[in-house]
Design a protein around this motif. Structure first.
Motif, PDB file in Angstrom:
ATOM      1  N   UNK A   1       0.866  -1.175   0.000  1.00 23.75           N
ATOM      2  CA  UNK A   1       0.000   0.000   0.000  1.00 23.75           C
ATOM      3  C   UNK A   1       0.908   1.232   0.000  1.00 23.75           C
ATOM      4  N   UNK A   2       0.380   2.389  -0.434  1.00 26.54           N
ATOM      5  CA  UNK A   2       1.182   3.607  -0.480  1.00 26.54           C
ATOM      6  C   UNK A   2       0.277   4.818  -0.355  1.00 26.54           C
ATOM      7  N   UNK A   3       0.901   5.964  -0.072  1.00 24.15           N
ATOM      8  CA  UNK A   3       0.186   7.242  -0.063  1.00 24.15           C
ATOM      9  C   UNK A   3       1.201   8.360  -0.289  1.00 24.15           C
ATOM     10  N   UNK A   4       0.741   9.453  -0.914  1.00 25.01           N
ATOM     11  CA  UNK A   4       1.577  10.640  -1.052  1.00 25.01           C
ATOM     12  C   UNK A   4       1.631  11.313   0.314  1.00 25.01           C
ATOM     13  N   UNK A   5       2.838  11.607   0.771  1.00 24.56           N
ATOM     14  CA  UNK A   5       3.008  12.214   2.085  1.00 24.56           C
ATOM     15  C   UNK A   5       3.316  13.699   1.972  1.00 24.56           C
ATOM     16  N   UNK A   6       4.171  14.046   1.019  1.00 21.18           N
ATOM     17  CA  UNK A   6       4.587  15.444   0.890  1.00 21.18           C
ATOM     18  C   UNK A   6       5.062  15.688  -0.533  1.00 21.18           C
TER      19      UNK A   6
ATOM     20  N   UNK B   1       8.549  14.403  -4.741  1.00 24.26           N
ATOM     21  CA  UNK B   1       7.348  13.771  -4.189  1.00 24.26           C
ATOM     22  C   UNK B   1       7.816  12.668  -3.246  1.00 24.26           C
ATOM     23  N   UNK B   2       7.282  12.665  -2.028  1.00 20.66           N
ATOM     24  CA  UNK B   2       7.582  11.598  -1.087  1.00 20.66           C
ATOM     25  C   UNK B   2       6.351  10.725  -0.930  1.00 20.66           C
ATOM     26  N   UNK B   3       6.565   9.420  -1.038  1.00 21.34           N
ATOM     27  CA  UNK B   3       5.504   8.445  -0.814  1.00 21.34           C
ATOM     28  C   UNK B   3       5.854   7.626   0.423  1.00 21.34           C
ATOM     29  N   UNK B   4       4.842   7.274   1.198  1.00 26.18           N
ATOM     30  CA  UNK B   4       5.012   6.279   2.252  1.00 26.18           C
ATOM     31  C   UNK B   4       4.571   4.962   1.631  1.00 26.18           C
ATOM     32  N   UNK B   5       5.441   3.974   1.677  1.00 28.22           N
ATOM     33  CA  UNK B   5       5.212   2.681   1.042  1.00 28.22           C
ATOM     34  C   UNK B   5       5.116   1.662   2.167  1.00 28.22           C
ATOM     35  N   UNK B   6       3.997   0.970   2.255  1.00 28.87           N
ATOM     36  CA  UNK B   6       3.726   0.094   3.403  1.00 28.87           C
ATOM     37  C   UNK B   6       3.577  -1.351   2.980  1.00 28.87           C
ATOM     38  N   UNK B   7       4.222  -2.224   3.734  1.00 26.83           N
ATOM     39  CA  UNK B   7       4.034  -3.662   3.587  1.00 26.83           C
ATOM     40  C   UNK B   7       3.472  -4.168   4.906  1.00 26.83           C
ATOM     41  N   UNK B   8       2.124  -4.271   5.007  1.00 27.91           N
ATOM     42  CA  UNK B   8       1.516  -4.669   6.284  1.00 27.91           C
ATOM     43  C   UNK B   8       1.842  -6.111   6.683  1.00 27.91           C
ATOM     44  N   UNK B   9       2.448  -6.873   5.796  1.00 30.36           N
ATOM     45  CA  UNK B   9       2.820  -8.247   6.121  1.00 30.36           C
ATOM     46  C   UNK B   9       4.069  -8.297   7.004  1.00 30.36           C
ATOM     47  N   UNK B  10       4.706  -7.137   7.226  1.00 34.74           N
ATOM     48  CA  UNK B  10       5.911  -7.108   8.062  1.00 34.74           C
ATOM     49  C   UNK B  10       5.679  -6.194   9.258  1.00 34.74           C
ATOM     50  N   UNK B  11       6.589  -6.254  10.209  1.00 33.34           N
ATOM     51  CA  UNK B  11       6.513  -5.353  11.353  1.00 33.34           C
ATOM     52  C   UNK B  11       7.398  -4.122  11.148  1.00 33.34           C
ATOM     53  N   UNK B  12       7.907  -3.943   9.932  1.00 34.23           N
ATOM     54  CA  UNK B  12       8.761  -2.801   9.613  1.00 34.23           C
ATOM     55  C   UNK B  12       7.921  -1.534   9.450  1.00 34.23           C
ATOM     56  N   UNK B  13       8.473  -0.364   9.783  1.00 33.72           N
ATOM     57  CA  UNK B  13       7.745   0.885   9.531  1.00 33.72           C
ATOM     58  C   UNK B  13       7.639   1.141   8.027  1.00 33.72           C
ATOM     59  N   UNK B  14       6.795   2.079   7.671  1.00 38.84           N
ATOM     60  CA  UNK B  14       6.670   2.461   6.259  1.00 38.84           C
ATOM     61  C   UNK B  14       8.039   2.791   5.697  1.00 38.84           C
ATOM     62  N   UNK B  15       8.231   2.437   4.435  1.00 36.77           N
ATOM     63  CA  UNK B  15       9.416   2.867   3.707  1.00 36.77           C
ATOM     64  C   UNK B  15       9.121   4.224   3.093  1.00 36.77           C
ATOM     65  N   UNK B  16      10.164   4.944   2.745  1.00 43.19           N
ATOM     66  CA  UNK B  16      10.011   6.210   2.050  1.00 43.19           C
ATOM     67  C   UNK B  16      10.466   6.028   0.609  1.00 43.19           C
TER      68      UNK B  16
ATOM     69  N   UNK C   1      14.095   1.713   2.574  1.00 45.61           N
ATOM     70  CA  UNK C   1      13.314   0.756   3.364  1.00 45.61           C
ATOM     71  C   UNK C   1      13.323   1.074   4.847  1.00 45.61           C
ATOM     72  N   UNK C   2      12.146   0.947   5.459  1.00 43.61           N
ATOM     73  CA  UNK C   2      12.039   1.068   6.907  1.00 43.61           C
ATOM     74  C   UNK C   2      12.248   2.451   7.479  1.00 43.61           C
ATOM     75  N   UNK C   3      12.231   3.490   6.638  1.00 45.08           N
ATOM     76  CA  UNK C   3      12.401   4.862   7.126  1.00 45.08           C
ATOM     77  C   UNK C   3      11.123   5.625   6.793  1.00 45.08           C
ATOM     78  N   UNK C   4      10.308   5.838   7.787  1.00 50.91           N
ATOM     79  CA  UNK C   4       9.005   6.460   7.569  1.00 50.91           C
ATOM     80  C   UNK C   4       9.101   7.977   7.615  1.00 50.91           C
ATOM     81  N   UNK C   5       8.254   8.639   6.823  1.00 54.33           N
ATOM     82  CA  UNK C   5       8.119  10.088   6.908  1.00 54.33           C
ATOM     83  C   UNK C   5       7.396  10.410   8.213  1.00 54.33           C
ATOM     84  N   UNK C   6       7.742  11.481   8.838  1.00 59.55           N
ATOM     85  CA  UNK C   6       7.127  11.843  10.113  1.00 59.55           C
ATOM     86  C   UNK C   6       5.908  12.754   9.957  1.00 59.55           C
ATOM     87  N   UNK C   7       5.684  13.296   8.773  1.00 58.92           N
ATOM     88  CA  UNK C   7       4.556  14.195   8.545  1.00 58.92           C
ATOM     89  C   UNK C   7       3.277  13.367   8.399  1.00 58.92           C
TER      90      UNK C   7
END
Length: 120
Positions: free
Chosen positions: A52-57, A64-79, A100-106
């Motif tokens: 899953x993904x979403x535009x963050x900023x 353009x920054x996207x948060x990229x999510x793999x809910x099958x893992x316990x890792x934070x969103x990737x940027x 990988x594993x570095x989430x946007x804070x906004x």
């Protein structure tokens, strides 16, 4: 997986035969971004596969920054950072960096540079 490989950046760069404004529109307009990525955010079929993904900023018209999510893992969103650079003859360089594993804070709903505002 080692700590180093888990946080290794993946970078892809290519030159496109389209002007910056057209590429910017393609990576910031939700319906066009969906076509480019191949599925829309929250799509049940994509989520079944753990994506899953979403535009963050955004910083128009270069980043353009996207948060990229793999809910099958316990890792934070990737940027995923998409950077655009104009080239001669109406071309554009696109550089995509996946961290990988570095989430946007906004927060995605803070109203700052939202996809809806860009499409207006």
């Amino acid at each position: 997986m080692s700590e180093e490989s888990r946080h290794a950046e993946i970078v892809h760069e290519c030159d496109l035969d389209h002007p910056l404004e057209q590429v910017w529109k393609a990576v910031t307009t939700p319906a066009l971004l969906t076509r480019w990525i191949g599925f829309k955010p929250g799509d049940p079929e994509a989520r079944r596969d753990g994506i899953d993904y979403r535009i963050v900023e955004t910083q128009a018209p270069q980043r353009v920054w996207l948060a990229w999510r793999d809910p099958a893992t316990d890792q934070p969103d990737s940027t995923v950072l998409i950077e655009l650079t104009p080239l001669p003859a109406g071309r554009t360089r696109l550089r995509l960096t996946h961290r990988p594993g570095i989430a946007m804070r906004r927060a995605a709903n803070d109203g700052c540079h939202s996809p809806q505002a860009l499409a207006a």
